[in-house]
Enzyme design. Structure first.
Site, PDB file in Angstrom:
ATOM      1  CE  LYS A 260      41.691   1.522 -22.765  1.00 23.51           C
ATOM      2  NZ  LYS A 260      40.916   2.395 -21.873  1.00 23.51           N
TER       3      LYS A 260
ATOM      4  CB  THR B 193      34.768   7.270 -28.415  1.00 25.01           C
ATOM      5  OG1 THR B 193      35.165   7.444 -27.048  1.00 25.01           O
ATOM      6  CG2 THR B 193      35.972   6.827 -29.241  1.00 25.01           C
TER       7      THR B 193
ATOM      8  CB  SER C 221      44.620  10.030 -29.625  1.00 21.80           C
ATOM      9  OG  SER C 221      45.098  10.222 -28.313  1.00 21.80           O
TER      10      SER C 221
ATOM     11  N   GLY D   4      38.868   1.405 -15.683  1.00 24.46           N
ATOM     12  CA  GLY D   4      37.928   0.430 -16.253  1.00 24.46           C
ATOM     13  C   GLY D   4      38.434  -1.004 -16.110  1.00 24.46           C
TER      14      GLY D   4
ATOM     15  CD  GLU E 289      47.299   5.071  -9.620  1.00 25.34           C
ATOM     16  OE1 GLU E 289      46.415   5.710 -10.194  1.00 25.34           O
ATOM     17  OE2 GLU E 289      47.643   5.276  -8.435  1.00 25.34           O
TER      18      GLU E 289
ATOM     19  CB  ALA F   2      50.926   9.165 -13.056  1.00 22.24           C
TER      20      ALA F   2
END
Lengths: 389, 389
Positions: free
Chosen positions: A82, A111, A114, A240, A260, A266
């Site tokens: 990230k 942003t 969590s 992303g 996934e 999900a």
């Protein structure tokens, strides 16, 4: 966040430009191999182990050598990929006409997250002397709150629904003038995350060239014809990372697949990809907690509309846990559950393995596996495996 | 095991020769650094954290920069440094006059161990096409029995006392003609384990030279004068690793220290070193289960009689667990509890830290930390940390 209309075009060249902007801020994480995991992946599954799966009664796939190359973003700063998107977002903001001169660096960034994005943005902001405001649900784990504050961010609490969090973020923006940096649904974030794919491609080519040179000096065997990966498997939450990696492979011959969890729906990107319509909301408590979000619209354009992702595969909670256990016990490195999803596909998903058998002609494939992060506490690991043995 | 009287002299040069014999069989494991652990080690402890320790009320030590370099034998084959000694023992046997011609390779090797040495010897034997007989207590963990059999060894069960195990090993020797390869108390084992120290020294020098070159091109700051480690901290159980590392540093300016758990008298080497008499038996259930044995006589000669080890430091069970947690959660790599002991000393032992403050003149030290192995199951980790948070 820079105005998306000013973002560079979503191309491989722009990923290369993004890498130039962020490379002094991030770790160039290692690409590692592991003989025992490659051997396990290459061995056809036992017919008995397919009982109770959708492939019960079928001949187990014979993929040939599934040579696995692991991109270790668990060793990245803040423990996850990230930071790439976060640093790129800040670099792009600094270059947006009027942002710096208009006092943007004093007003800061905001942003609501969590997870890893909160810490990544906090670090990227602090490294640039910019204030960061992080909206977190009151019920967030104290360790995550402390870690985010540890990077110097101001934590503002909200309720836990997305509506409540967005309302608080809007209030912060109104009061401070801070710019919103979303976790995945923005071109600058996608381009930043795509740098994972660039480094993976380059390092595998270099490692293969080294092996070929060793073989050439060590024996009379002919140099290998292979000069890179056949495919990359990346986890898909908001998309992303996956869409960025797909951009980084545009124009190469490397196929990119999304992976996934299947638990409680999900596998939204898979369902959307196969039905032709993006799934806009998901409610799942999969252990792969980084992958609970639906795919964003910017990633969707790359993944589905431009078809830069070749397909999706999903795995069960048990398969994710089994892969996670193998990584900890055999590879001796720590990854978070979300990061185990691509390896679980390579090891256990017979659709994927059968596809490699067909496409690789029984000779196998070189597959890049993105270990997206390593942020899992010992307590969480303990709970995950409690009672097993 | 080769007759000890035919072993090479216990010198640094012999460790270098050992390395030549085994290097094609073992991994050259990486030396890694970790900014967050180095920062933690360098920061003086809070006075409050010393309450209840032997250093309560004292001024916390100010070691200066404790720059840590981690030798990652958790990534070694079979997950621990033990393969070095095992492969060296076999190589030396192959060179013993009459062993091969007398059918030694058909008669095989034997040891009594339920830990890493059993798997290491099994692998080394199999790699040479030699049978291995491993005497294990009936109560050994099924996973360890399976792993040892997985390397192709014959497992023979015994009672769990050392007398019972030695009796069964003697019977195996009588019946098969196999040669005993003990886990640590033999010169060939010590020389093999010492290769850990050689690689650590070489790699740190290369890494420091690279950093100095980067600084020289990147700025006008003067090149560093430092060209290697100040000290190495290694765990001490039977003493094979510690004494081997000490040999590898003979004639260099690197000081070698032993580290042990203090629980239930597991600090036998420390007590022996300080009293002048080797402690011959230990009965402890420290979580650092690789360090429950007393120091052997061959290691003792190097450690104490030749004073190639400069001293010992011990840590509590809580300190070992705290260090282990940091390695898993911050470093994102898996080590076994025994391997966390040297890091626990660097982080928490005020005697050690005070000594660095005095000797390093406040400028700090470069310290090599041996991560000796990574063989711990998720279940064992879960039990270790159950109920904490």
């Amino acid at each position: 966040m820079a105005d998306p209309s000013t973002s560079p075009p979503l191309t491989r060249a722009s990923v290369i430009e993004a890498h130039k902007l962020i490379k002094t801020y991030i770790h160039h994480t290692p690409v590692l191999t592991n003989a025992s995991l490659t051997e396990l992946a290459s061995r056809p599954r036992e017919a008995a182990s397919l009982v109770g799966t959708p492939w019960e009664g079928r001949r187990p796939a014979r993929p040939g050598k599934l040579n696995l190359w692991f991109k270790c973003e668990n060793f990245q700063r803040v423990g996850a990929f990230k930071v790439r998107g976060a640093f790129h977002a800040i670099e792009r903001l600094k270059r947006e006409t009027g942002w710096l001169t208009g006092g943007g660096a004093q007003m800061g960034v905001v942003t609501h997250s969590s997870g890893n994005h909160a810490q990544a943005l906090s670090l990227a902001a602090r490294s640039n002397g910019i204030p960061a405001y992080i909206v977190m649900p009151t019920i967030s784990a104290p360790s995550k709150i402390a870690a985010t504050k540890g990077y110097g961010a101001s934590v503002i609490f909200s309720g836990s629904t997305s509506v409540e969090r967005e309302a608080v973020a809007a209030k912060v923006i109104e009061e401070t003038g801070a710019r919103l940096v979303p976790p995945y649904d923005h071109p600058d974030i996608v381009l930043g995350q795509g740098t994972v794919g660039l480094e993976l491609q380059d390092d595998v080519e270099a490692l293969m060239a080294g092996e070929a040179a060793d073989r050439a000096t060590g024996s009379s065997s002919p140099p290998t014809k292979k000069k890179g990966l056949d495919a990359i498997l990346a986890p898909c939450g908001g998309g992303g990372l996956l869409s960025g990696v797909a951009l980084s492979c545009e124009g190469t011959e490397i196929r990119v697949f999304g992976t996934e969890p299947s638990f409680q729906g999900a596998d939204d990107a898979k369902r959307g990809y196969e039905s032709g319509t993006r799934v806009e909301s998901v409610s799942t408590l999969t252990i792969a907690d980084g992958l609970r979000t639906p795919v964003g619209t910017v990633p969707w354009g790359i993944i589905y509309e431009r078809k830069l992702v070749s397909g999706f595969y999903s795995v069960t909670e048990t398969e994710i846990k089994d892969a996670l256990r193998l990584v900890l016990e055999r590879f001796k490195i720590v990854i978070e559950p979300s990061a185990a999803v691509p390896l679980a596909v390579a090891l256990y998903n017979e659709e994927f393995r059968g596809m490699v058998e067909r496409e690789g002609g029984g000779e196998g494939w070189d597959v890049g596996i993105v270990f997206s992060g390593g942020n899992v506490s010992l307590d969480a690991l303990g709970k995950l495996f409690a009672g097993e043995s």
